[in-house]
Design a protein around this motif. Structure first.
Motif, PDB file in Angstrom:
ATOM      1  N   HIS A 188       0.809  -1.221   0.080  1.00 28.19           N
ATOM      2  CA  HIS A 188       0.213   0.070  -0.021  1.00 28.19           C
ATOM      3  C   HIS A 188       0.859   1.210   0.075  1.00 28.19           C
ATOM      4  O   HIS A 188       0.633   2.119  -0.696  1.00 28.19           O
ATOM      5  N   ALA A 189       1.842   1.310   0.899  1.00 27.96           N
ATOM      6  CA  ALA A 189       2.670   2.364   1.075  1.00 27.96           C
ATOM      7  C   ALA A 189       3.671   2.647  -0.417  1.00 27.96           C
ATOM      8  O   ALA A 189       3.593   3.886  -0.915  1.00 27.96           O
ATOM      9  N   GLN A 190       4.115   1.738  -0.997  1.00 29.23           N
ATOM     10  CA  GLN A 190       4.886   1.686  -2.377  1.00 29.23           C
ATOM     11  C   GLN A 190       3.717   2.414  -3.272  1.00 29.23           C
ATOM     12  O   GLN A 190       4.290   3.028  -4.294  1.00 29.23           O
ATOM     13  N   CYS A 191       2.658   1.637  -3.443  1.00 31.25           N
ATOM     14  CA  CYS A 191       1.528   2.065  -4.293  1.00 31.25           C
ATOM     15  C   CYS A 191       1.255   3.948  -4.227  1.00 31.25           C
ATOM     16  O   CYS A 191       1.226   4.377  -5.202  1.00 31.25           O
ATOM     17  N   GLU A 192       1.072   4.184  -2.848  1.00 29.66           N
ATOM     18  CA  GLU A 192       1.021   5.491  -2.572  1.00 29.66           C
ATOM     19  C   GLU A 192       2.225   6.475  -2.992  1.00 29.66           C
ATOM     20  O   GLU A 192       1.813   7.642  -3.456  1.00 29.66           O
ATOM     21  N   LEU A 193       3.404   5.934  -2.681  1.00 34.62           N
ATOM     22  CA  LEU A 193       4.385   6.764  -2.953  1.00 34.62           C
ATOM     23  C   LEU A 193       4.841   6.784  -4.475  1.00 34.62           C
ATOM     24  O   LEU A 193       5.241   8.168  -4.752  1.00 34.62           O
ATOM     25  N   GLY A 194       4.697   5.923  -5.155  1.00 40.15           N
ATOM     26  CA  GLY A 194       4.807   6.018  -6.715  1.00 40.15           C
ATOM     27  C   GLY A 194       6.382   5.438  -6.763  1.00 40.15           C
ATOM     28  O   GLY A 194       6.817   4.965  -5.772  1.00 40.15           O
ATOM     29  N   ASP A 195       6.981   5.572  -7.864  1.00 43.71           N
ATOM     30  CA  ASP A 195       8.253   5.296  -8.168  1.00 43.71           C
ATOM     31  C   ASP A 195       9.379   5.641  -6.987  1.00 43.71           C
ATOM     32  O   ASP A 195       9.638   7.059  -6.996  1.00 43.71           O
ATOM     33  N   VAL A 196       9.845   5.033  -6.355  1.00 48.28           N
ATOM     34  CA  VAL A 196      11.000   5.384  -5.450  1.00 48.28           C
ATOM     35  C   VAL A 196      12.218   5.451  -5.957  1.00 48.28           C
ATOM     36  O   VAL A 196      12.727   4.671  -6.763  1.00 48.28           O
ATOM     37  N   VAL A 197      12.736   6.688  -5.837  1.00 51.56           N
ATOM     38  CA  VAL A 197      14.157   7.118  -6.398  1.00 51.56           C
ATOM     39  C   VAL A 197      15.399   6.919  -5.279  1.00 51.56           C
ATOM     40  O   VAL A 197      16.439   7.143  -5.766  1.00 51.56           O
ATOM     41  N   TYR A 198      14.972   7.107  -4.152  1.00 51.04           N
ATOM     42  CA  TYR A 198      16.068   7.237  -3.009  1.00 51.04           C
ATOM     43  C   TYR A 198      15.552   6.627  -1.677  1.00 51.04           C
ATOM     44  O   TYR A 198      14.420   6.961  -1.240  1.00 51.04           O
ATOM     45  N   VAL A 199      16.486   6.239  -0.917  1.00 53.53           N
ATOM     46  CA  VAL A 199      16.187   5.533   0.416  1.00 53.53           C
ATOM     47  C   VAL A 199      17.203   5.843   1.396  1.00 53.53           C
ATOM     48  O   VAL A 199      18.422   5.556   1.109  1.00 53.53           O
ATOM     49  N   GLU A 200      17.061   6.526   2.572  1.00 56.65           N
ATOM     50  CA  GLU A 200      17.917   6.682   3.466  1.00 56.65           C
ATOM     51  C   GLU A 200      17.616   5.684   4.785  1.00 56.65           C
ATOM     52  O   GLU A 200      16.581   5.752   5.267  1.00 56.65           O
ATOM     53  N   LEU A 201      18.467   5.034   5.290  1.00 56.84           N
ATOM     54  CA  LEU A 201      18.456   4.125   6.250  1.00 56.84           C
ATOM     55  C   LEU A 201      19.209   4.444   7.317  1.00 56.84           C
ATOM     56  O   LEU A 201      20.441   4.785   7.327  1.00 56.84           O
TER      57      LEU A 201
END
Length: 128
Positions: free
Chosen positions: A33-46
């Motif tokens: 659900h979260a990834q659908c709402e976000l759209g194309d993920v381009v960067y992740v900070e962990l």
């Protein structure tokens, strides 16, 4: 037909999940659900390996073509591994949010915190 979220994990209202792999060790990610709402993920900070993360506190950020969102930890834990693959290929979060798109592996500080999280049915109800 409702798409059920995997029953082998716990969920937060902020759309993160944790799957317990062995006693005291879990993997954290974001939901479909979260990834659908976000759209194309381009960067992740962990959070870095060795960092302590706290239940329901910010542990990083995820950036998509639409927005930047905070990532919240479902539990208090020590980060024992980052998913290095999503740091270089953040689109994996979109492609397989419940599998290869996981974020961090953690050592839980207090497993009783899991009791405050939602199961698959409760999370599916929240998001449908």
């Amino acid at each position: 037909m409702l798409k059920l979220n995997p029953a082998d994990r716990y969920y937060t209202k902020e759309h993160e999940w944790i799957k317990i792999e062995e006693p005291g060790i879990g993997i954290i990610g974001i939901t479909d659900h979260a990834q659908c709402e976000l759209g194309d993920v381009v960067y992740v900070e962990l959070p870095e390996t060795g960092a302590t993360i706290s239940s329901m506190e910010k542990m990083g950020e995820i950036e998509s073509v639409k927005a930047v969102s905070d990532l919240f930890s479902p539990v208090t834990a020590e980060v024992i591994e980052q998913n290095d693959e999503i740091l270089t290929s953040p689109e994996k979060v979109n492609e397989d949010p419940f599998g290869s798109g996981w974020l961090v592996k953690v050592k839980l500080t207090d497993e009783s915190e899991l009791q405050g999280l939602m199961d698959s049915e409760a999370y599916t109800s929240l998001t449908s």
